[in-house]
Design a protein around this motif. Sequence first.
Motif, short mmCIF file in Angstrom:
data_model
loop_
_atom_site.label_atom_id
_atom_site.label_comp_id
_atom_site.label_asym_id
_atom_site.label_seq_id
_atom_site.Cartn_x
_atom_site.Cartn_y
_atom_site.Cartn_z
N VAL A 58 0.84 -1.20 0.00
CA VAL A 58 0.00 0.00 0.00
C VAL A 58 0.88 1.25 0.00
N LYS A 59 0.41 2.28 -0.68
CA LYS A 59 1.18 3.53 -0.78
C LYS A 59 0.71 4.50 0.30
N GLN A 60 1.62 5.40 0.66
CA GLN A 60 1.29 6.38 1.69
C GLN A 60 0.14 7.27 1.26
N LYS A 61 0.08 7.59 -0.01
CA LYS A 61 -1.01 8.44 -0.52
C LYS A 61 -2.36 7.74 -0.35
N GLU A 62 -2.39 6.42 -0.60
CA GLU A 62 -3.63 5.67 -0.44
C GLU A 62 -4.05 5.63 1.04
N ILE A 63 -3.08 5.47 1.92
CA ILE A 63 -3.38 5.46 3.35
C ILE A 63 -3.91 6.82 3.78
N ALA A 64 -3.27 7.89 3.31
CA ALA A 64 -3.69 9.24 3.67
C ALA A 64 -5.12 9.51 3.22
N ASN A 65 -5.46 9.09 2.01
CA ASN A 65 -6.81 9.30 1.50
C ASN A 65 -7.84 8.48 2.27
N ALA A 66 -7.49 7.25 2.63
CA ALA A 66 -8.44 6.39 3.34
C ALA A 66 -8.66 6.85 4.78
N VAL A 67 -7.60 7.26 5.45
CA VAL A 67 -7.71 7.66 6.85
C VAL A 67 -8.16 9.11 6.99
N GLY A 68 -7.79 9.95 6.02
CA GLY A 68 -8.19 11.35 6.06
C GLY A 68 -7.18 12.25 6.75
N ILE A 69 -5.90 11.89 6.66
CA ILE A 69 -4.84 12.72 7.23
C ILE A 69 -3.80 13.00 6.14
N SER A 70 -2.84 13.86 6.43
CA SER A 70 -1.86 14.24 5.42
C SER A 70 -0.83 13.13 5.21
N LYS A 71 -0.16 13.20 4.05
CA LYS A 71 0.88 12.22 3.74
C LYS A 71 2.05 12.34 4.73
N GLU A 72 2.34 13.55 5.16
CA GLU A 72 3.43 13.75 6.11
C GLU A 72 3.13 13.05 7.45
N ARG A 73 1.88 13.15 7.91
CA ARG A 73 1.50 12.47 9.15
C ARG A 73 1.54 10.96 8.97
N VAL A 74 1.11 10.48 7.80
CA VAL A 74 1.17 9.05 7.52
C VAL A 74 2.62 8.58 7.56
N HIS A 75 3.51 9.35 6.92
CA HIS A 75 4.93 8.98 6.92
C HIS A 75 5.48 8.93 8.34
N HIS A 76 5.11 9.90 9.16
CA HIS A 76 5.57 9.93 10.56
C HIS A 76 5.05 8.71 11.32
N ILE A 77 3.78 8.40 11.16
CA ILE A 77 3.19 7.26 11.87
C ILE A 77 3.84 5.96 11.43
N VAL A 78 4.00 5.78 10.11
CA VAL A 78 4.53 4.53 9.58
C VAL A 78 5.99 4.33 9.99
N THR A 79 6.82 5.35 9.83
CA THR A 79 8.25 5.17 10.07
C THR A 79 8.65 5.32 11.53
N THR A 80 8.15 6.34 12.19
CA THR A 80 8.59 6.62 13.55
C THR A 80 7.79 5.86 14.60
N VAL A 81 6.47 5.92 14.50
CA VAL A 81 5.63 5.33 15.53
C VAL A 81 5.54 3.81 15.38
N LEU A 82 5.21 3.34 14.16
CA LEU A 82 5.04 1.90 13.94
C LEU A 82 6.34 1.19 13.61
N GLY A 83 7.34 1.91 13.14
CA GLY A 83 8.64 1.30 12.89
C GLY A 83 8.74 0.49 11.62
N TYR A 84 8.02 0.87 10.57
CA TYR A 84 8.11 0.18 9.29
C TYR A 84 9.10 0.91 8.38
N ARG A 85 9.59 0.20 7.37
CA ARG A 85 10.39 0.81 6.31
C ARG A 85 10.09 0.09 5.02
N LYS A 86 10.39 0.73 3.90
CA LYS A 86 10.13 0.15 2.59
C LYS A 86 11.31 -0.70 2.15
#
Length: 121
Positions: A58-86
């Motif tokens: 899944v792409k960050q843009k798709e997550i942002a559109n589905a959840v209703g938050i910005s791509k920057e917040r999605v990137h922060h949540i995915v990388t910093t909070v949840l600890g994922y990487r591509k």
Amino acid sequence: MVKCAFQTAVCKWVRIFKGEDPRETILRDGKRSGRPLSASLMAHQEKVDCMIRANRRVKQKEIANAVGISKERVHHIVTTVLGYRKVSSRWVPRQLTVEMKAQGKDMCTQLLELSTVFILA
């Protein structure tokens, strides 16, 4: 004496930051009243995590559109909070889970047992 724009700007900055003791001048922003960050709430984190677990590509843009938050917040949540990487266009956890560690330990003990059998034979 002719002043250039640069000298005028510098003089203005000196007047702005000059206090009784210039070393005590605080240049950082203070806390502001206003809307708190709500995009990194636990509910958003859980939704993002569920979407990644359901589809690792899944792409960050798709997550942002589905959840209703910005791509920057999605990137922060995915990388910093949840600890994922591509890796190879897939989201993978940065750290091993408990199951992955147990599986690695089991594989190592099996290999150790096999190596002792071959050495003794």
